[in-house]
Every structure is written in C-alpha cells, then in structure tokens.
Design an enzyme around this catalytic site. Structure first.
Site, PDB file in Angstrom:
ATOM      1  N   HIS A  61     -77.139  15.685  27.741  1.00 39.62           N
ATOM      2  CA  HIS A  61     -75.937  16.527  27.878  1.00 39.62           C
ATOM      3  C   HIS A  61     -74.733  15.611  28.094  1.00 39.62           C
ATOM      4  O   HIS A  61     -74.593  15.020  29.157  1.00 39.62           O
ATOM      5  CB  HIS A  61     -76.083  17.488  29.062  1.00 39.62           C
ATOM      6  CG  HIS A  61     -77.242  18.421  28.940  1.00 39.62           C
ATOM      7  ND1 HIS A  61     -77.164  19.626  28.281  1.00 39.62           N
ATOM      8  CD2 HIS A  61     -78.516  18.318  29.384  1.00 39.62           C
ATOM      9  CE1 HIS A  61     -78.339  20.237  28.326  1.00 39.62           C
ATOM     10  NE2 HIS A  61     -79.178  19.454  28.988  1.00 39.62           N
ATOM     11  N   ASP A 303     -83.200  14.458  30.008  1.00 40.24           N
ATOM     12  CA  ASP A 303     -82.409  15.654  30.336  1.00 40.24           C
ATOM     13  C   ASP A 303     -81.188  15.230  31.168  1.00 40.24           C
ATOM     14  O   ASP A 303     -80.875  15.840  32.191  1.00 40.24           O
ATOM     15  CB  ASP A 303     -83.244  16.692  31.077  1.00 40.24           C
ATOM     16  CG  ASP A 303     -82.530  18.037  31.240  1.00 40.24           C
ATOM     17  OD1 ASP A 303     -81.500  18.253  30.565  1.00 40.24           O
ATOM     18  OD2 ASP A 303     -83.002  18.874  32.042  1.00 40.24           O
TER      19      ASP A 303
END
EC number: 3.5.2.3
Length: 420
Positions: A61, A303
């Site tokens: 992200h 992640d």
C-alpha cells in the site's frame, strides 16, 4: 558495473556459487568467476556478501493517490529499495480506487519516474463495493498486473466466481481479502484470551476460514490463479493445502508479522501490533511456518500498510490496522525462519523472488544472463537494528529489534538505488 566475489543464490535455477556478475545497460550480461574489469566500469567488491534477485513484494500500500500523508510512490520506493525490494505490486484500494483506466494510467505514468519497479493491481469491482464488475480486459491492456479489492472481501459468492472466471480467461491473478464481517465485532485483534483481557470482542479465525474454504472451491472450479492474501489461520493453511492437492491453481501469502508474532504482542505493542487479519495464536503461527516449509504458502509479502503516528495513537478499537513492512521483511525472514532452521536461505528467497515474479508474469525474480539487473546484496550473518525508516511512516512493533541480514546494496535496472 562489475560485481566481484559475491556468493550468488538464485532460487529460480537453484544456483549457489561464488562468482562475478557484469551489468550492462540495465541487464546482467555475464555471470562467471574471474571476470576482469573492462574500460572504466565501476567495480564493487562483494567479498563476504550474498547476491540474490531483488525481492518482489506482491502486497503493498503506497496510499497514492488519496492518502499520501501516510506514504506516496516516491517514499514507498525509497523504503522498498532500503529493504532490498526492487519490484512491488500496489493494491487498488486507494482514493479513488483503481477501478478505471484513467486512474491506473496516472499511477503507472508517475511510477516510471521512480528507481524501482512499481506495478499496480486494479480493483475487481467499481468503487470496491463488490457489485459492478470492472472491465478486466481493458484494465489489463492498460497495464494492470492483477485484480483485487484488498481491504474488502468479496462477500457475494456468485460475483466472486464470475470475477475468477474473468481473471482465468486473461490468465491474471486475482487476490482475495478473506473476511466474513458478520463474525467480527472489533477488527484487528484476534478473538481469544488476549482480547478478553483487553475487554474487546475481537475478530475470530472463523471469519477468515469460511471465506478461504469457499474460495478454495471456487478456485478449483474456475481454474483461476487465485491468491489468498495475508493468511493468518492454521485452518486456512490446511484448506489451501487441500485445494492444491485437488488441483486448484491457488497460492497463499504469509506476512513476516504473521510468522513472527502472536496476539500476545498486542499486550506489549498496542496499536502497533493491530493488523487485519489479526495476529493469532502460537498454534496458528506454527501452522503458517509449516505451510511455508512444505510449499503450501508460496509467497512472502509484507502487506506494507503505513499509517500516521496520530492515527496509531488512537485507542485500540479506533486506530487503523496495519504495519509498515518493506524495510524489515528480509531481516525478519532470515531471523525467524532461516536462523531457526525452518527454511533454508534459498527457500526463503524463492518465496520472495521467483515465485511472486512467475505468478504475476514479471520480468524480475532471477539472476541470469539477459535478465534485469535487479539485485539485493546482503550479509545473512550480520546483524542490524531497526532504528530509522525511509517510509513516511514508522508504525511497526519491530522498531528497536536486532535482526540478521544486513543489506549493503540494492541494485535496480543496473543502478545502485540503496547503499548502506
């Protein structure tokens, strides 16, 4: 550039040897012992250091567009390079979501200015609502490398099945966030004794497991290349193992935090150990390690989820879930898997280089003549302390920890993009 006297580990070809590597025009031109410097090429003496393919992280992200106070393409690229990561795959849950060719093209155009390889997924559904399917073909043609509504589960089984069929038609991975929200009162913390001590209901493993069971069967029937994202439950690992045995083209990601920590960490680190899916029990952690060992879990992905200090300073039930991961992933893998005898260094690197590159049809992931000169150069036996970050955010429970695997250089497209 000429790299001298490095110990090459290339999982793709199962190569381990002391050798020299010549880089020309961004590619590896020669791999052989005893290469002699030519013209005025730069020479790096890598005596005592390990050379491996640049890491490929399939779950990132960068918060760009829309939430760039947490991270952006540039700071994310800097953090990746420091962590030995030369290729990243960004998730589509930005603001706006990556559900149009216009948004996708904007990101990919800006990404070309950065010194690592930034790839971008597109969302499965319009606005991440799980109702209207995006045009997968148009998004693939515009440069999407896969599809995901990460952060939000596809609760409608029939919709999910159609999405898998569309992905299968294009031979593109579809990655799934597995979480049935009807089971969850408070996200980010495992339901169990730790949550009870904190007076929180928490998120039980069954919320993940029922979705994994469903999607393993959908993967089997649709023949789609399906990725179970950030697996956290031992039962989920068993389900993926069964689906693989049955013939499904299914893959699973494990994050360094899920193979390193348990929900007990929340008692020590508070919101810095709050993530989604949550850290679970020691039994689950050991099952994840067993899944990495036997190949059930074939990807290690961070992640990487940066948040501001202000957001993470909120109460446990109000703070957002997620931790940064790019700058610590290799160190955590070496420290907690290799040094403890769970995986060999080659097996660890396989799950961080060639496996993700092959799944997503990326050009990196291997050190071979003619391949991109994307490399990480490190000492697996040298320790370093997690004490600063190139990411905009530092929300991690690993700050202050001593880890093995000090990175000395990261090279991407033949250029040194990080040097310690």
């Amino acid at each position: 550039m000429l790299l001298k006297n490095g110990f090459l580990i290339n999982p793709k070809t199962h190569t381990q040897e002391l050798t020299d590597i010549r880089i020309l025009n961004g590619k590896i031109s020669q791999i052989s012992a005893g290469l002699v410097p030519e013209n005025s090429e730069e020479v790096l003496d890598l005596t005592g250091l390990t050379v491996a393919p640049g890491l490929v992280d399939t779950h990132i992200h960068f918060r760009d567009p829309g939430l760039t106070y947490k991270e952006d393409l540039h700071t994310g690229a800097l953090a990746a390079a420091r962590g030995g990561v030369t290729s990243v795959i960004c998730m589509a849950n930005t603001k706006p979501a990556v559900d149009s060719v216009e948004t996708l093209t904007d990101i990919l155009t800006r990404a070309k200015k950065e010194k690592i390889n930034i790839y971008q997924t597109a969302s499965v559904s319009q606005g991440l609502k799980g109702e209207i399917m995006n045009d997968f073909k148009a998004l693939k043609e515009a440069g999407a490398c896969g599809f995901t509504d990460d952060g939000i589960p596809l609760l409608d089984a029939e919709f999910c099945s159609r999405a898998m069929e569309n992905a299968a038609e294009l031979n593109m991975p579809i990655s799934l966030h597995e979480e049935d929200k009807s089971f969850i009162a408070n996200n980010g913390i495992n339901a169990g004794p730790v949550a009870d001590r904190l007076g929180i209901t928490g998120s039980p493993a069954i919320a993940e497991e029922v979705m994994v069971a469903r999607d393993c069967m959908l993967a089997l029937h649709t023949k789609a290349p399906v990725v179970i994202q950030h697996i956290s439950s031992g039962n989920s690992v068993a389900l993926v193992r069964l689906a693989k045995e049955l013939g499904a083209d299914i893959h699973a990601e494990a994050t360094p935090h899920h193979f390193t920590l348990t929900d007990e960490a929340v008692l020590t680190y508070g919101t810095l150990a709050k993530m989604n899916p949550p850290l679970r029990t020691e039994k689950d952690r050991q099952a994840i390690i067993a899944g990495l060992k036997d190949g059930t879990i074939d990807l290690i992905a961070t992640d990487h989820a940066p948040h501001s200090a202000e957001e993470k300073s909120k109460a446990l039930t109000d703070a957002p879930s997620g931790i940064t991961g790019l700058e610590t992933s290799l160190g955590l893998g070496i420290t907690n898997l290799v040094k403890k005898g769970c995986l060999t260094l080659e097996e660890l690197l396989e799950k961080m280089t060639c496996n993700p590159a092959d799944l997503y049809h990326l050009p990196g992931g291997s050190v071979e003549e003619g391949a991109p000169a994307d490399l990480v150069i490190f000492n697996p036996d040298e320790t370093w302390t997690v004490d600063s970050f190139l990411s905009k955010s530092s929300n991690t429970p690993f700050k202050g920890m001593e880890l093995y695997g000090k990175i000395h250089y990261t090279i991407c497209r033949g250029e040194i993009v990080y040097q310690d």
